[in-house]
Write an enzyme that holds these catalytic residues in place. Structure first.
Site, mmCIF file in Angstrom:
data_model
loop_
_atom_site.group_PDB
_atom_site.id
_atom_site.type_symbol
_atom_site.label_atom_id
_atom_site.label_comp_id
_atom_site.label_asym_id
_atom_site.label_seq_id
_atom_site.Cartn_x
_atom_site.Cartn_y
_atom_site.Cartn_z
ATOM 1 N N SER A 275 72.873 -39.665 -11.935
ATOM 2 C CA SER A 275 72.573 -38.942 -13.124
ATOM 3 C C SER A 275 72.123 -37.593 -12.935
ATOM 4 O O SER A 275 71.770 -37.068 -11.761
ATOM 5 C CB SER A 275 71.555 -39.635 -14.096
ATOM 6 O OG SER A 275 72.319 -40.727 -14.606
ATOM 7 N N ILE B 175 69.164 -39.810 -9.014
ATOM 8 C CA ILE B 175 69.088 -38.988 -9.899
ATOM 9 C C ILE B 175 68.759 -37.632 -9.729
ATOM 10 O O ILE B 175 67.805 -37.483 -8.823
ATOM 11 C CB ILE B 175 68.196 -39.636 -11.056
ATOM 12 C CG1 ILE B 175 68.122 -39.022 -12.378
ATOM 13 C CG2 ILE B 175 66.962 -39.812 -10.338
ATOM 14 C CD1 ILE B 175 67.676 -39.644 -13.704
ATOM 15 N N CYS B 176 69.059 -36.628 -10.445
ATOM 16 C CA CYS B 176 68.420 -35.431 -10.434
ATOM 17 C C CYS B 176 68.814 -34.585 -8.997
ATOM 18 O O CYS B 176 69.733 -34.336 -8.709
ATOM 19 C CB CYS B 176 67.155 -35.310 -10.602
ATOM 20 S SG CYS B 176 66.517 -33.641 -11.264
ATOM 21 N N HIS B 177 67.841 -34.359 -8.079
ATOM 22 C CA HIS B 177 68.215 -33.581 -6.842
ATOM 23 C C HIS B 177 68.323 -34.828 -5.765
ATOM 24 O O HIS B 177 68.548 -34.389 -4.799
ATOM 25 C CB HIS B 177 66.908 -32.741 -6.410
ATOM 26 C CG HIS B 177 66.883 -31.613 -7.235
ATOM 27 N ND1 HIS B 177 66.474 -31.424 -8.603
ATOM 28 C CD2 HIS B 177 67.171 -30.349 -6.871
ATOM 29 C CE1 HIS B 177 66.255 -29.943 -9.221
ATOM 30 N NE2 HIS B 177 67.082 -29.407 -8.236
#
Length: 182
Positions: free
Chosen positions: A162, A109-111
């Site tokens: 995500s 998720i994210c980075h």
């Protein structure tokens, strides 16, 4: 009684976006899985609420001692500093590559997809992430879309990605399914 699935959470020593660690962790536990915290070294890791230091968490296993057969799936929490540091750790890269080679699911998720880029496992895959990683993913041969959650199944390997903490509900739902816990 069936053996419980063991899910490894890979993080750096600091800079972890706390909710991207704790929320999936709680969902894994609630679904009957056994989460384990892996980091470069034993001791504690520092969570953050964006840029503000938050809680610390005890490491279960250092990356150098992690064996692929000990874990059924991986969760890669985000946080800019976390993702940037963890992708430079050769053992973290090895763990990801071994999981992909074994066809074990990964949720990032994210980075966190930066670690997937570093491990050279995004070629031909469809991902989402924090928008600033789109060019990195494309340059590594992956495709990127701005979606709440992306599930890519290719060659027997499932990747769930995500964008941000706002997407955790969908991320957790799809990750648990991919892990066989949902």
């Amino acid at each position: 009684m069936a053996e419980q699935l063991r899910i490894a959470f890979l993080v750096a020593q600091e800079g972890i976006e706390q909710v991207e660690l704790t929320d999936p962790w709680q969902h894994v536990e609630k679904a009957g899985g056994v989460p384990r915290l892996l980091a470069p070294k034993l001791g504690s890791v520092q969570g953050f609420n964006h840029l503000t230091p938050a809680d610390t968490f005890e490491v279960d296993v250092p990356f150098s001692e992690a064996v692929d057969t000990d874990y059924d799936a991986l969760v890669l929490p985000g946080g800019v500093a976390n993702a940037d540091a963890v992708r430079l750790d050769a053992d973290a890269v090895r763990i990801v590559q071994e999981h992909v080679a074994a066809g074990k699911p990964i949720a990032a998720i994210c980075h966190a997809p930066w670690l997937l880029v570093e491990a050279d496992v995004v070629r031909g895959k469809m991902l989402t992430s924090f928008p600033s990683l789109a060019t990195d993913i494309r340059n590594a041969g992956g495709s990127w879309e701005d979606l709440e959650v992306q599930v890519c199944v290719m060659n027997g390997w499932t990747l769930v990605t995500s964008r941000t903490p706002d997407d955790l509900e969908a991320f957790n739902r799809e990750a648990l399914k991919a892990f066989g816990l949902g």
